[in-house]
Design an enzyme around this catalytic site. Structure first.
Site, PDB file in Angstrom:
ATOM      1  N   ASP A  52       0.841  -1.193   0.000  1.00 29.10           N
ATOM      2  CA  ASP A  52       0.000   0.000   0.000  1.00 29.10           C
ATOM      3  C   ASP A  52       0.877   1.245   0.000  1.00 29.10           C
ATOM      4  O   ASP A  52       1.459   1.610   1.024  1.00 29.10           O
ATOM      5  CB  ASP A  52      -0.911  -0.021   1.234  1.00 29.10           C
ATOM      6  CG  ASP A  52      -1.791   1.223   1.343  1.00 29.10           C
ATOM      7  OD1 ASP A  52      -1.796   2.028   0.390  1.00 29.10           O
ATOM      8  OD2 ASP A  52      -2.461   1.373   2.376  1.00 29.10           O
ATOM      9  N   GLU A 130      31.924   8.931   3.336  1.00 32.28           N
ATOM     10  CA  GLU A 130      32.522   8.822   4.660  1.00 32.28           C
ATOM     11  C   GLU A 130      31.426   9.139   5.667  1.00 32.28           C
ATOM     12  O   GLU A 130      31.061  10.295   5.851  1.00 32.28           O
ATOM     13  CB  GLU A 130      33.687   9.805   4.811  1.00 32.28           C
ATOM     14  CG  GLU A 130      34.760   9.663   3.741  1.00 32.28           C
ATOM     15  CD  GLU A 130      35.776  10.795   3.779  1.00 32.28           C
ATOM     16  OE1 GLU A 130      35.747  11.595   4.754  1.00 32.28           O
ATOM     17  OE2 GLU A 130      36.597  10.898   2.850  1.00 32.28           O
ATOM     18  N   GLU A 132      29.752   9.393   9.366  1.00 30.81           N
ATOM     19  CA  GLU A 132      30.011   9.563  10.783  1.00 30.81           C
ATOM     20  C   GLU A 132      28.723   9.330  11.578  1.00 30.81           C
ATOM     21  O   GLU A 132      27.627   9.585  11.084  1.00 30.81           O
ATOM     22  CB  GLU A 132      30.552  10.967  11.059  1.00 30.81           C
ATOM     23  CG  GLU A 132      31.890  11.234  10.385  1.00 30.81           C
ATOM     24  CD  GLU A 132      32.324  12.682  10.451  1.00 30.81           C
ATOM     25  OE1 GLU A 132      33.538  12.936  10.385  1.00 30.81           O
ATOM     26  OE2 GLU A 132      31.450  13.566  10.557  1.00 30.81           O
ATOM     27  N   GLU A 187      36.103   9.210  15.841  1.00 35.03           N
ATOM     28  CA  GLU A 187      36.159  10.551  15.281  1.00 35.03           C
ATOM     29  C   GLU A 187      36.513  11.583  16.363  1.00 35.03           C
ATOM     30  O   GLU A 187      36.838  11.240  17.489  1.00 35.03           O
ATOM     31  CB  GLU A 187      34.825  10.904  14.595  1.00 35.03           C
ATOM     32  CG  GLU A 187      34.906  10.933  13.061  1.00 35.03           C
ATOM     33  CD  GLU A 187      35.864  11.998  12.547  1.00 35.03           C
ATOM     34  OE1 GLU A 187      36.112  12.999  13.251  1.00 35.03           O
ATOM     35  OE2 GLU A 187      36.392  11.813  11.435  1.00 35.03           O
ATOM     36  N   GLU A 194      33.582   6.959  12.675  1.00 34.23           N
ATOM     37  CA  GLU A 194      33.497   7.110  11.217  1.00 34.23           C
ATOM     38  C   GLU A 194      33.927   5.809  10.552  1.00 34.23           C
ATOM     39  O   GLU A 194      34.911   5.178  10.959  1.00 34.23           O
ATOM     40  CB  GLU A 194      34.400   8.242  10.723  1.00 34.23           C
ATOM     41  CG  GLU A 194      34.417   8.382   9.192  1.00 34.23           C
ATOM     42  CD  GLU A 194      35.274   9.550   8.721  1.00 34.23           C
ATOM     43  OE1 GLU A 194      35.142  10.646   9.313  1.00 34.23           O
ATOM     44  OE2 GLU A 194      36.089   9.369   7.792  1.00 34.23           O
ATOM     45  N   HIS A 243      30.818  13.091   4.025  1.00 28.56           N
ATOM     46  CA  HIS A 243      31.576  13.609   2.891  1.00 28.56           C
ATOM     47  C   HIS A 243      31.420  12.639   1.713  1.00 28.56           C
ATOM     48  O   HIS A 243      31.496  11.415   1.900  1.00 28.56           O
ATOM     49  CB  HIS A 243      33.056  13.748   3.240  1.00 28.56           C
ATOM     50  CG  HIS A 243      33.316  14.709   4.353  1.00 28.56           C
ATOM     51  ND1 HIS A 243      34.562  14.876   4.918  1.00 28.56           N
ATOM     52  CD2 HIS A 243      32.488  15.562   5.025  1.00 28.56           C
ATOM     53  CE1 HIS A 243      34.495  15.783   5.878  1.00 28.56           C
ATOM     54  NE2 HIS A 243      33.243  16.212   5.955  1.00 28.56           N
ATOM     55  N   ARG A 315      40.700  22.327   3.972  1.00 29.58           N
ATOM     56  CA  ARG A 315      39.532  21.640   4.524  1.00 29.58           C
ATOM     57  C   ARG A 315      38.452  22.604   5.014  1.00 29.58           C
ATOM     58  O   ARG A 315      37.408  22.155   5.491  1.00 29.58           O
ATOM     59  CB  ARG A 315      39.964  20.701   5.658  1.00 29.58           C
ATOM     60  CG  ARG A 315      40.773  19.517   5.171  1.00 29.58           C
ATOM     61  CD  ARG A 315      41.246  18.624   6.300  1.00 29.58           C
ATOM     62  NE  ARG A 315      42.088  17.546   5.805  1.00 29.58           N
ATOM     63  CZ  ARG A 315      41.653  16.345   5.456  1.00 29.58           C
ATOM     64  NH1 ARG A 315      40.362  16.072   5.547  1.00 29.58           N
ATOM     65  NH2 ARG A 315      42.482  15.419   5.020  1.00 29.58           N
ATOM     66  N   GLU A 332      35.657  15.968  -3.491  1.00 30.87           N
ATOM     67  CA  GLU A 332      35.023  15.671  -2.207  1.00 30.87           C
ATOM     68  C   GLU A 332      34.074  16.813  -1.831  1.00 30.87           C
ATOM     69  O   GLU A 332      34.511  17.930  -1.544  1.00 30.87           O
ATOM     70  CB  GLU A 332      36.079  15.497  -1.113  1.00 30.87           C
ATOM     71  CG  GLU A 332      35.491  15.201   0.260  1.00 30.87           C
ATOM     72  CD  GLU A 332      36.538  15.227   1.367  1.00 30.87           C
ATOM     73  OE1 GLU A 332      36.364  14.496   2.355  1.00 30.87           O
ATOM     74  OE2 GLU A 332      37.526  15.980   1.241  1.00 30.87           O
ATOM     75  N   ARG A 334      31.781  18.260   0.961  1.00 33.06           N
ATOM     76  CA  ARG A 334      31.922  18.053   2.393  1.00 33.06           C
ATOM     77  C   ARG A 334      30.686  18.436   3.216  1.00 33.06           C
ATOM     78  O   ARG A 334      30.665  18.214   4.424  1.00 33.06           O
ATOM     79  CB  ARG A 334      33.138  18.848   2.898  1.00 33.06           C
ATOM     80  CG  ARG A 334      34.442  18.355   2.301  1.00 33.06           C
ATOM     81  CD  ARG A 334      35.613  19.280   2.625  1.00 33.06           C
ATOM     82  NE  ARG A 334      35.825  19.470   4.044  1.00 33.06           N
ATOM     83  CZ  ARG A 334      36.468  18.619   4.841  1.00 33.06           C
ATOM     84  NH1 ARG A 334      36.942  17.478   4.341  1.00 33.06           N
ATOM     85  NH2 ARG A 334      36.625  18.881   6.112  1.00 33.06           N
TER      86      ARG A 334
END
Length: 443
Positions: A52, A130, A132, A187, A194, A243, A315, A332, A334
């Site tokens: 359903d 990645e 976490e 982490e 992670e 990420h 970063r 990447e 982030r």
């Protein structure tokens, strides 16, 4: 692993599988599941499994509710934490209408459409996420709390990382189910962990993200803990992200992002792909960061990116180009967090990148400075924009995006926004503890 119906039926017999948990996700990525006995599996592959659809968030109205799930044999996995005798397996599938046509509101179908577009342009997408998550204690009634299991930090080992045995069990279970793991560690925040996947094709990876969250929660529960992918369950520490490392492969198996003669050995295709992501990111942040709580993570001071820039190493940028070159050259992104629906999030990333390539969107120069240390005036002079500050702002960008509407389709686009606006309205009507603490004694 498994490719055909016959492969699966043989494995069911060989491993004494008694029940199969069939699974798919609703619009927002929540797993929907029910078990069928193994003797019904052959018919399920041929005829589908009726359900359903009106009871599934964002799917359809009650007067057109009949739907069926067609299991995908490549997703068959035996659950290793279940009994060896009379074992249990799981299967993901595609949601169809009764006539066998695809249901346009199925998130997996949306990703498949994006994959087909990439294929027509000569590309396949690989993704390595990645993820976490936090692990907390349960109370005496087995309800989740935010009580810490450890005081560990980045890469810490016992005795600070007291949940390492649980994480080892998760790693073993994932490897038994065919996952290729890149890393598994504690982490930055206490009780935070992670686990990273090795990159793979985008559809299998999206399936694996769904499976990963299911495995983590199940094994944590068996160990007497509660695992949560909530982006920011604790004030004052880092939140949990997902990420997304992504690359495009050409039809001859080459990494389209790598050019040994290009600046920093990046191809022009990679630059345009980054340009597409930067150009569209505000429009689909409501999908990559779908909760009210997601924006408590996206604040300065906790390593989460909020400024719309790219860099080869920095970063603090939204998009980073890791140092690996050759086959491992990748982009990447982030900002996503693990509460997103991976099918929709990956579809939007892929389509944004393809738009960048198609329209030759230049991302500008990479940003080498730590953006968190810049003043607002400096960021303005450099033309550095920010991600939406909250879910409502993100939904406003999404509501006005023809790009997102085209990628998701009208049905899913409208249901997603309606559901999230209702979530925001409910949140803003609440009186939160912070308000009581800050105002009750003053006014």
């Amino acid at each position: 692993m498994y490719k055909t119906k016959e492969d699966v039926l043989q494995a069911v017999n060989e491993y004494d599988v008694k029940f199969i948990r069939t699974q798919f996700t609703d619009t927002f990525g929540a797993i929907k599941s029910w078990a069928i006995p193994s003797e019904d599996l052959s018919d399920a592959f041929s005829e589908g499994i009726m359900f359903d659809g009106s009871s599934i968030e964002g799917f359809t109205r009650i007067e057109e509710s009949d739907m069926m799930l067609m299991p995908d044999p490549s997703t068959f996995r035996i659950l290793p934490w279940r009994p060896k005798e009379g074992s249990v397996a799981r299967l993901l599938g595609d949601v169809k209408l009764p006539d066998g046509s695809p249901f346009i509101g199925d998130p997996r179908y949306v990703l498949k459409q994006a994959i087909e577009e990439a294929k027509s342009e000569g590309y396949t997408m690989n993704v390595g996420p990645e993820l976490e998550f936090f692990v907390f204690k349960l109370d005496e009634n087995n309800n989740p709390t935010t009580n810490l299991t450890d005081e560990g930090g980045y890469f810490d080992f016992a005795p600070l990382d007291r949940a390492q045995d649980m994480r080892r069990d998760i790693d073993y279970a994932l490897e038994h189910m065919g996952f290729k793991l890149e890393a598994s560690h504690h982490e930055v925040a206490p009780s935070q962990h992670e686990i990273d996947f090795r990159f793979g094709d985008v559809l299998s990876t999206a399936d694996n993200v769904v499976t990963f969250k299911y495995v983590v929660k199940s094994i944590a529960s068996h160990r007497g803990y509660y695992a949560t992918f909530m982006p920011k369950p604790l004030y004052g520490v880092n939140g949990s992200g997902m990420h997304a490392n992504q690359s495009l492969m050409t039809s001859d198996g080459q990494n389209a992002f790598y050019d040994p003669e290009g600046e920093n050995q990046l191809s022009q295709t990679a630059r345009y792909y980054v340009g597409g992501l930067l150009n569209h990111i505000k429009e689909f942040t409501a999908v990559t960061n779908p909760l009210v709580n997601s924006y408590k993570r996206l604040v300065p001071g906790y390593e989460a990116p909020i400024y719309i820039t790219w860099s080869d190493r920095n970063r603090s940028s939204l998009i980073r180009i890791p140092a690996t070159r050759g086959k491992g050259t990748r982009v990447e992104l982030r900002c996503p967090d693990p509460t997103c629906n991976p099918y929709l999030a990956f579809a939007l990333m892929l389509k944004a990148g393809l738009n960048g390539i198609k329209n030759e969107i230049d991302p500008g120069d990479p940003t080498s400075r730590n953006i968190f240390n810049l003043t607002p005036e400096e960021r303005k002079d450099m033309g550095i924009g920010s991600l939406p500050a909250n879910l409502k702002e993100a939904l406003d960008y999404m509501s006005n995006s023809e790009f997102v509407k085209e990628t998701l389709g009208d049905h899913l686009f409208e249901h997603y926004i309606a559901g999230k606006i209702a979530e925001w309205d409910d949140y803003k009507a609440q009186v939160h503890p912070w308000e009581v603490d800050a105002y009750l004694g003053k006014f």
